[in-house]
Design a protein around this motif. Structure first.
Motif, PDB file in Angstrom:
ATOM      1  N   TYR A 160      78.840  40.127  25.159  1.00  0.00           N
ATOM      2  CA  TYR A 160      78.109  39.684  23.639  1.00  0.00           C
ATOM      3  C   TYR A 160      78.010  40.272  22.306  1.00  0.00           C
ATOM      4  CZ  TYR A 160      77.124  36.516  28.015  1.00  0.00           C
ATOM      5  OH  TYR A 160      77.812  35.425  28.711  1.00  0.00           O
ATOM      6  N   ILE A 161      77.335  41.334  22.427  1.00  0.00           N
ATOM      7  CA  ILE A 161      77.114  41.767  21.058  1.00  0.00           C
ATOM      8  C   ILE A 161      78.820  41.960  20.446  1.00  0.00           C
ATOM      9  CG2 ILE A 161      76.458  44.106  19.450  1.00  0.00           C
ATOM     10  CD1 ILE A 161      73.993  43.467  21.385  1.00  0.00           C
ATOM     11  N   HIS A 180      83.123  40.217  16.703  1.00  0.00           N
ATOM     12  CA  HIS A 180      84.291  39.781  16.541  1.00  0.00           C
ATOM     13  C   HIS A 180      84.381  38.309  15.150  1.00  0.00           C
ATOM     14  CE1 HIS A 180      86.639  42.264  18.351  1.00  0.00           C
ATOM     15  NE2 HIS A 180      86.595  41.780  19.967  1.00  0.00           N
ATOM     16  N   GLU A 181      82.896  37.377  15.129  1.00  0.00           N
ATOM     17  CA  GLU A 181      82.363  36.520  14.369  1.00  0.00           C
ATOM     18  C   GLU A 181      82.926  37.238  13.702  1.00  0.00           C
ATOM     19  OE1 GLU A 181      78.822  33.932  15.343  1.00  0.00           O
ATOM     20  OE2 GLU A 181      80.187  33.235  17.335  1.00  0.00           O
ATOM     21  N   LYS A 225      85.374  36.630  10.210  1.00  0.00           N
ATOM     22  CA  LYS A 225      84.866  35.794   8.334  1.00  0.00           C
ATOM     23  C   LYS A 225      85.228  36.809   7.490  1.00  0.00           C
ATOM     24  CE  LYS A 225      80.464  35.322   8.550  1.00  0.00           C
ATOM     25  NZ  LYS A 225      78.394  35.836   8.720  1.00  0.00           N
ATOM     26  N   LEU A 226      85.578  37.935   7.971  1.00  0.00           N
ATOM     27  CA  LEU A 226      85.690  38.587   6.633  1.00  0.00           C
ATOM     28  C   LEU A 226      87.360  38.095   6.352  1.00  0.00           C
ATOM     29  CD1 LEU A 226      85.465  42.445   8.094  1.00  0.00           C
ATOM     30  CD2 LEU A 226      84.591  40.876   5.710  1.00  0.00           C
ATOM     31  N   SER A 276      71.081  39.847  15.069  1.00  0.00           N
ATOM     32  CA  SER A 276      72.165  39.001  16.048  1.00  0.00           C
ATOM     33  C   SER A 276      71.873  39.601  17.030  1.00  0.00           C
ATOM     34  CB  SER A 276      73.217  38.502  16.024  1.00  0.00           C
ATOM     35  OG  SER A 276      73.752  37.362  14.787  1.00  0.00           O
ATOM     36  N   ALA A 277      72.161  41.661  17.374  1.00  0.00           N
ATOM     37  CA  ALA A 277      72.415  41.677  18.295  1.00  0.00           C
ATOM     38  C   ALA A 277      70.813  41.744  18.834  1.00  0.00           C
ATOM     39  CB  ALA A 277      72.929  42.911  17.642  1.00  0.00           C
TER      40      ALA A 277
END
Ligand code: FDP
Length: 311
Positions: free
Chosen positions: A41-42, A47-48, A52-53, A70-71
């Motif tokens: 999940y992390i 990847h998300e 964005k980058l 988030s992590a």
């Protein structure tokens, strides 16, 4: 004829099978497996961030947490319902938090995403976990039962030790952690060194030690990410990582509980050593969660050599 799934998985040793074969007790192996799943999940979050980058926008306009926060959330939420964890100590939290009912066996320490400042440079980053049975406020030698780290690089790899050696797994396309190196063993002496901290802030003794390594032909290998830098020493089976005492920061930078103890546990289980220049990292008593320590970690020869140079 192509291989069937049965053939493909017949000789595959995945993380669960490995821990079962190694005799890791049932609750501990379930906990380690759950943490390894959190790594997936992390990695999805990383990847998300990459999307964005690349200019993708969050279409719902939601407030985004930083990657390390988030992590931390993902890890805490998963551990809360594991049934095995009574306390969670994270580099992202000011205090240790109670997440179980109080009767659970383990305390988990976490650096949920170490090196997150490297994400935009596309260098590897990682998650570091320590698992303790008693209170963390003692020496790692007394309280630790296991440690693991996950490296998010071109491959996602996981190294764990539950006191029966250190082992590396690679996350395959099917989402399984598959054994890639069983019982990693360091050589007595390596050929790479990874020195943290600014050279002009090192102590004269540390500078002399590094110069001796350079004269001896050691190659500089430093990415600035603690997890991949340690992983490099482990996987190349020798060498040294150090983040020393600095003139302005005698305790160095890295945190004993979240970063150093887990890596020392894994390195010792691989036949290496980890000291603060004098004492073993696992013999240092944790007094507070934010405690820092210098570190010299890797193969025996280099760690002993550092000891000879330091006062
Ligand atoms: P960072 O501050 O970039 O998050 O623990 C944090 C850490 O990175 C380690 O990953 C790394 O080994 C070290 O700090 C790097 O510090 P320097 O920039 O001082 O070399």
């Amino acid at each position: 004829m192509g291989e069937g799934i049965g053939d493909y998985t017949k000789n595959m040793v995945d993380l669960r099978r490995h821990m079962w074969m190694a005799g890791v007790e049932v609750e501990l192996r379930r906990l380690i497996w759950q943490i390894a799943v959190v790594g997936k999940y992390i990695s999805a979050k990383i990847h998300e961030a990459n999307r964005k980058l690349a200019g993708f926008k969050n279409i719902y306009g939601e407030e985004q947490l930083s990657l390390d926060r988030s992590a931390d959330e993902i890890l805490k939420n998963q551990l809360q319902f594991s049934g095995f964890v009574r306390e969670y100590a994270s580099e992202e939290q000011e205090q240790i938090i109670q997440i179980g009912k109080g009767h659970e066996k383990y305390i988990v320490t976490a650096d949920p995403l170490d090196g997150s400042s490297l994400v935009d440079t596309n260098l590897a980053i990682g998650t570091i976990i320590g698992i303790h049975k008693e209170s963390v406020f003692d020496t790692g030698r007394k309280t630790m039962v296991a440690a693991l780290y996950i490296t998010y690089g071109p491959l996602i790899t996981m190294v764990y030790s539950a006191g029966f050696g250190s082992h590396e797994f690679v996350l395959n396309r099917e989402g399984e952690y598959v054994l890639s190196q069983n019982n990693i063993k360091l050589k007595e002496k390596g050929s790479i060194f990874s020195p943290g901290g600014l050279r002009n802030e090192w102590t004269p003794e540390h500078l002399k030690f590094i110069e001796a390594l350079e004269q001896d032909g050691y190659k500089l290998r430093y990415s600035g990410g603690f997890v991949p830098d340690i992983n490099q020493v482990l996987i190349k089976k020798g060498g040294l990582f150090t983040y020393p005492a600095l003139q302005k920061a005698p305790q160095g930078k890295l945190r004993l509980l979240f970063e150093l103890q887990p890596m020392a546990f894994i390195m010792e289980q691989a036949g290496g050593r980890a000291t603060d220049g004098k004492e073993d990292i696992l013999s240092l008593k944790v007094q507070n969660v934010d405690q820092r320590s210098p570190i010299y970690i890797g193969s025996t020869t280099e760690v002993q050599m550092a000891q000879q140079f330091l006062p």
